[in-house]
Scaffold this motif. Structure first.
Motif, mmCIF file in Angstrom:
data_model
loop_
_atom_site.group_PDB
_atom_site.id
_atom_site.type_symbol
_atom_site.label_atom_id
_atom_site.label_comp_id
_atom_site.label_asym_id
_atom_site.label_seq_id
_atom_site.Cartn_x
_atom_site.Cartn_y
_atom_site.Cartn_z
ATOM 1 N N LYS A 44 0.651 -1.188 -0.013
ATOM 2 C CA LYS A 44 0.100 -0.032 0.039
ATOM 3 C C LYS A 44 0.864 1.235 0.091
ATOM 4 O O LYS A 44 0.497 2.257 -0.779
ATOM 5 N N ASP A 69 -5.160 4.374 -2.887
ATOM 6 C CA ASP A 69 -6.147 2.893 -2.869
ATOM 7 C C ASP A 69 -5.930 2.505 -4.218
ATOM 8 O O ASP A 69 -6.034 1.283 -4.888
ATOM 9 N N ASP A 97 -7.062 -1.348 2.306
ATOM 10 C CA ASP A 97 -8.609 -1.651 2.890
ATOM 11 C C ASP A 97 -9.119 -2.821 2.332
ATOM 12 O O ASP A 97 -9.129 -3.052 1.268
ATOM 13 N N PHE A 146 -9.612 4.417 10.334
ATOM 14 C CA PHE A 146 -9.467 3.309 9.267
ATOM 15 C C PHE A 146 -10.151 2.162 9.832
ATOM 16 O O PHE A 146 -9.405 0.869 9.859
ATOM 17 N N VAL A 177 -9.206 -1.283 7.646
ATOM 18 C CA VAL A 177 -8.080 -1.756 7.883
ATOM 19 C C VAL A 177 -7.867 -2.806 9.126
ATOM 20 O O VAL A 177 -8.030 -2.317 10.262
ATOM 21 N N CYS A 227 -6.284 -1.972 12.575
ATOM 22 C CA CYS A 227 -6.815 -0.939 13.315
ATOM 23 C C CYS A 227 -8.249 -1.377 13.774
ATOM 24 O O CYS A 227 -8.593 -0.836 14.945
ATOM 25 N N ARG A 228 -9.240 -1.942 12.925
ATOM 26 C CA ARG A 228 -10.390 -2.530 13.611
ATOM 27 C C ARG A 228 -10.192 -3.118 14.640
ATOM 28 O O ARG A 228 -10.823 -3.239 15.690
ATOM 29 N N GLN A 249 -10.325 11.815 13.193
ATOM 30 C CA GLN A 249 -10.160 10.912 12.084
ATOM 31 C C GLN A 249 -8.897 11.086 11.528
ATOM 32 O O GLN A 249 -8.459 12.274 10.945
ATOM 33 N N LYS A 299 -5.628 10.780 9.016
ATOM 34 C CA LYS A 299 -5.227 10.692 7.524
ATOM 35 C C LYS A 299 -4.134 9.786 7.310
ATOM 36 O O LYS A 299 -2.925 9.758 8.280
ATOM 37 N N TYR A 300 -3.888 9.389 5.994
ATOM 38 C CA TYR A 300 -2.625 8.317 5.752
ATOM 39 C C TYR A 300 -1.645 9.118 5.046
ATOM 40 O O TYR A 300 -0.593 8.840 5.087
ATOM 41 N N THR A 345 0.304 12.808 7.993
ATOM 42 C CA THR A 345 -0.657 12.264 9.184
ATOM 43 C C THR A 345 -0.095 13.276 10.175
ATOM 44 O O THR A 345 -0.770 13.463 11.126
#
Length: 344
Positions: A61, A95, A119, A182, A185, A188-189, A213, A215-216, A219
């Motif tokens: 990624k 992505d 993702d 995320f 992902v 993270c979940r 939230q 960000k990728y 960051t």
């Protein structure tokens, strides 16, 4: 996911971290689970077949933070060390490019493809294409029904350990501000779900709503600004800790908290990125703890599983390979940096 415990010892020249075995001990018990580096090196998986004449596609990624960068390089180094050819791509955290990279690898018909991060929902169609093309798919930190094997840290252990550490550090009461950007992902979940599960037993601890939230890209600076703004909304006493499933936003968060002189707030992340370790090593910083993953071993372990699968040892490749994480705090940071080879 079948949580079958499999420890893969991988010793390659680029491995600076010793391989750790998952044990019955928790990360909070203080007993070292690390083998000496020499012992890990001696535990070379001699039964790993050669990849001579094989081509392995590697689609990452990104290489934005230490975990992804080290894993990406370790996979390639191990495939090469086993005699294979690598075709590697990294999607610069985009992505759509990650999907396109995997599609390009499919067109090149490698003997196997390793997909690093991404993702789950976004990647599902293209991972099915890998499967439908008859190419063995292997993943790292990406649970997929189409994957022969997923190599990962024990994210349940990471999530619960970090949550229990926070709860104990703040005395079982207070309010936690979380970054939760995320949910698609899997690591993270899982870590976030474990946070909530643990806090069920701490009724005097609440998660602040709305959550932030992360960000990728950009960051650190984005998180620093978000926390700077949050500190104006929540005066002293309103925030006890800040949580994230990775270190990058927490580096920015710690910078904001430290600049504001809000020493009552504690910062917690995951990955043991160098920037986080530098802050944890600073006794004046609010960055309190992180959890290290065995980045190099995870990458090498995935390559070894590919070699086993292609070399007729598919019975030795389980659906999931776990590597044990390590809690790093202000009390043990120097010891763990040396023990895990994180000083570079």
């Amino acid at each position: 996911m079948r949580r079958r415990l499999t420890i893969l010892t991988a010793a390659i020249s680029v491995l600076t971290a010793s391989a750790l075995a998952l044990t019955g001990c928790t990360l909070k018990e203080g007993s070292s689970t690390a083998e000496p580096a020499a012992a890990a090196t001696a535990a070379v998986a001699a039964d790993v077949p050669s990849l001579e004449g094989k081509t392995v596609g590697v689609a990452a990624k990104d290489i934005v933070h230490d975990f992804s960068r080290i894993v990406y390089q370790s996979v390639q180094d191990r495939v090469t060390a086993l005699g294979g050819k690598v075709v590697a791509t990294q999607a610069e955290a985009k992505d759509d490019k990650h999907v396109a990279d995997i599609e390009n690898l499919i067109a090149q018909k490698p003997d196997a493809i390793i997909v690093i991060l991404g993702d789950a929902t976004t990647l599902a169609p293209v991972l099915q294409k890998v499967h439908d093309a008859g190419i063995p798919l292997f993943t790292i930190d990406n649970v997929s029904e189409y994957s022969v094997n997923n190599v990962t840290s024990d994210n349940w252990q990471i999530g619960s350990t970090l949550a229990r550490t926070i709860a104990e550090d703040i005395g079982g009461k207070g309010r936690i501000l979380v970054f939760n950007g995320f949910p698609g992902v899997a690591p993270c979940r899982i870590r976030y779900d474990e946070l909530k599960l643990v806090l069920n037993d701490y009724p005097q601890i609440q998660l602040i709503q709305p959550e932030l939230q992360d960000k990728y890209e950009g960051t650190v600076e984005d998180a620093k600004q978000q926390i700077t703004d949050a500190l104006t909304r929540y005066p002293k006493g309103d925030i006890s800790a800040i949580w994230s499933c990775w270190d990058q936003p927490e580096i920015g968060a710690a910078q904001a908290v430290d600049a504001a002189g809000r020493s009552e707030i504690k910062i917690y992340g995951v990955d043991a990125d160098k920037g986080a370790l530098d802050l944890i090593s600073d006794p004046t910083s609010s960055y309190t703890a992180t959890i290290a993953q065995q980045n190099a071993a995870i990458g090498a372990g995935s390559a070894d599983n590919v070699a086993r699968y292609l070399g007729g040892q598919s019975d030795k490749v389980t659906p999931t390979t776990y590597f044990a994480p390590v809690l790093i705090t202000k009390q043990n940071v120097s010891e763990k940096i040396a023990e895990l080879g994180l000083g570079g």
